[in-house]
Design an enzyme around this catalytic site. Sequence first.
Site, PDB file in Angstrom:
ATOM      1  N   TYR A 144       0.853  -1.183   0.000  1.00 38.50           N
ATOM      2  CA  TYR A 144       0.000   0.000   0.000  1.00 38.50           C
ATOM      3  C   TYR A 144       0.892   1.237   0.000  1.00 38.50           C
ATOM      4  O   TYR A 144       1.816   1.338   0.809  1.00 38.50           O
ATOM      5  CB  TYR A 144      -0.900   0.008   1.244  1.00 38.50           C
ATOM      6  CG  TYR A 144      -1.825   1.201   1.325  1.00 38.50           C
ATOM      7  CD1 TYR A 144      -2.881   1.346   0.442  1.00 38.50           C
ATOM      8  CD2 TYR A 144      -1.640   2.183   2.301  1.00 38.50           C
ATOM      9  CE1 TYR A 144      -3.741   2.440   0.512  1.00 38.50           C
ATOM     10  CE2 TYR A 144      -2.500   3.277   2.389  1.00 38.50           C
ATOM     11  CZ  TYR A 144      -3.545   3.395   1.499  1.00 38.50           C
ATOM     12  OH  TYR A 144      -4.390   4.472   1.572  1.00 38.50           O
ATOM     13  N   ASP A 239       9.362   2.927  -0.161  1.00 40.77           N
ATOM     14  CA  ASP A 239       8.290   3.601   0.575  1.00 40.77           C
ATOM     15  C   ASP A 239       8.476   3.256   2.049  1.00 40.77           C
ATOM     16  O   ASP A 239       8.099   2.181   2.504  1.00 40.77           O
ATOM     17  CB  ASP A 239       6.922   3.146   0.064  1.00 40.77           C
ATOM     18  CG  ASP A 239       5.782   3.826   0.818  1.00 40.77           C
ATOM     19  OD1 ASP A 239       6.075   4.575   1.780  1.00 40.77           O
ATOM     20  OD2 ASP A 239       4.617   3.604   0.450  1.00 40.77           O
ATOM     21  N   LYS A 267       3.960   9.302   8.759  1.00 47.47           N
ATOM     22  CA  LYS A 267       3.741   8.697  10.087  1.00 47.47           C
ATOM     23  C   LYS A 267       4.731   9.215  11.145  1.00 47.47           C
ATOM     24  O   LYS A 267       4.576  10.337  11.613  1.00 47.47           O
ATOM     25  CB  LYS A 267       3.726   7.179   9.951  1.00 47.47           C
ATOM     26  CG  LYS A 267       2.546   6.787   9.033  1.00 47.47           C
ATOM     27  CD  LYS A 267       2.252   5.345   8.868  1.00 47.47           C
ATOM     28  CE  LYS A 267       0.966   5.210   8.063  1.00 47.47           C
ATOM     29  NZ  LYS A 267       0.967   4.248   7.005  1.00 47.47           N
TER      30      LYS A 267
HETATM   31  C1  LIG Z   1       0.268   4.707   5.594  1.00 48.66           C
HETATM   32  C2  LIG Z   1       1.065   4.459   4.387  1.00 48.66           C
HETATM   33  C3  LIG Z   1       0.996   5.305   3.266  1.00 48.66           C
HETATM   34  C4  LIG Z   1      -0.011   6.414   3.155  1.00 48.66           C
HETATM   35  O1  LIG Z   1       0.213   7.421   4.093  1.00 48.66           O
HETATM   36  P1  LIG Z   1      -1.010   8.445   4.415  1.00 48.66           P
HETATM   37  O2  LIG Z   1      -0.385   9.418   5.356  1.00 48.66           O
HETATM   38  O3  LIG Z   1      -2.081   7.593   5.022  1.00 48.66           O
HETATM   39  O4  LIG Z   1      -1.421   9.044   3.137  1.00 48.66           O
HETATM   40  C5  LIG Z   1       1.867   5.089   2.221  1.00 48.66           C
HETATM   41  N1  LIG Z   1       2.751   4.082   2.263  1.00 48.66           N
HETATM   42  C6  LIG Z   1       2.846   3.245   3.311  1.00 48.66           C
HETATM   43  C7  LIG Z   1       3.866   2.156   3.296  1.00 48.66           C
HETATM   44  C8  LIG Z   1       1.991   3.384   4.393  1.00 48.66           C
HETATM   45  O5  LIG Z   1       2.060   2.519   5.404  1.00 48.66           O
END
Ligand SMILES: *Cc1c(COP(=O)(O)O)cnc(C)c1O
Length: 430
Positions: A144, A239, A267
């Site tokens: 994701y 990511d 995060k």
């Molecule tokens: C949470 C997450 C996202 C998206 O971040 P948001 O702040 O919710 O837009 C993208 N990549 C990874 C790996 C994530 O865990």
Amino acid sequence: MQSDRSHALFTRARELMPGGVNSPVRAFKSVGGEPFFAQRAEGAFLFDVDGNRYIDYVGSWGPMLAGHNHPAVLEAVLRTARDGLSFGVPNPLEVTMAETIARLVPSCEMVRMVNSGTEATLSAIRLARGATGRTRIVKFEGCYHGHGDSFLVKAGSGALTFGVPTSPGVPKALADLTLTLPYNDFDAATALFDECGSDIACLIIEPVVGNANCLPPREGYLQHLRELCTKHGALLVFDEVMTGFRVALGGAQARYGVRPDLSTFGKVIGGGMPVGAYGGRRALMEQVSPAGPIYQAGTLSGNPVAMAAGLAMLELIQAPGFHEALEAKSNALCDGLEAAARDAGIAFTTNRVGGMFGLFFSSEAKVDTYAQAMACDSAAFNRFFHAMLERGVYLAPSAFEAGFVSSAHGDAEIAATIEAAREAFRVAKA
Ligand SMILES: *Cc1c(COP(=O)(O)O)cnc(C)c1O
């Protein structure tokens, strides 16, 4: 357990907000039942509007690496807010933030702050496409990367829970540019690059998958992807929105010793405020506007209060031994849960990487592929989830999400969690 107030709020919310929430997985659709509404949070605990207390293993989905409402983060936010909430001109904290990221994550020679993980990944692939002049991107099943159109192809997290491989509203013409691979499969990656490597702008990966439960990379897998990208002139994008500052101070790239071209963060980097970032090699980042032609902007990007929260969090996690202690907590928790499951006669295993962990209702000795994660007994997980919730332990409300510990989770909380699990495993078995 009281739930009258949460129930009343959810009833009102459902009238006015799609599914009653502002982000899908919060609605508890995967596990059934209704979500609780938080009143406040502190350390390892969440407190709901009905007065219930939970040991929290979600941590706002990752940011709360030093526990909820840490006094140092709160103080930094309050102090900064007194001087103004947003300026629309550069502020000193943005420079400190860029310096901090570049120091902790050396592959990020330059950085751009944004407001969410979604924005960070969207911007990173635009940069990759702009810099390479290529259009295709490669992602992995179950990974994701936020809700950008190009990523909602075989996506993890909430998209996975809802079984929507590609969301309506994503034009097929765009989705066709996203190629997908099975995670941890060496040969599939080699074959794909051999077939169309010269069309691939970038490969984006969660270096430790955290949105299809928690799946660590096989020995040498990230190195293999690095070599393929280099050979075919594609950019490697890590990511690290979830893994960043959590699986090691320098993220997964430090833990596994692989240097990506671009990285994305979110995060932890906001300490609970809406923040994201992307960064990488200078020659690439200098192509971002206004230094270069690849456009990307943000009215509130680099917001002073958000920078203050993130910097306070990053300060806390640089304490000597922080990540070793965090990993010891993940290990104590997972070892205890495995022992409790064994005693209850339940087929169960775990993964742990730094401050991230995964729970699998599975008889496999080792779960490290998307297919294995999908084959787990999610009905058993759902019974376990609710039995734990009733006993005051809040796990991620889906069998396909990673769990998180924070430095605020002490021996007492972990022991209480394992004690609750002894009963909850018996419920899950029934
Ligand atoms: C949470 C997450 C996202 C998206 O971040 P948001 O702040 O919710 O837009 C993208 N990549 C990874 C790996 C994530 O865990």
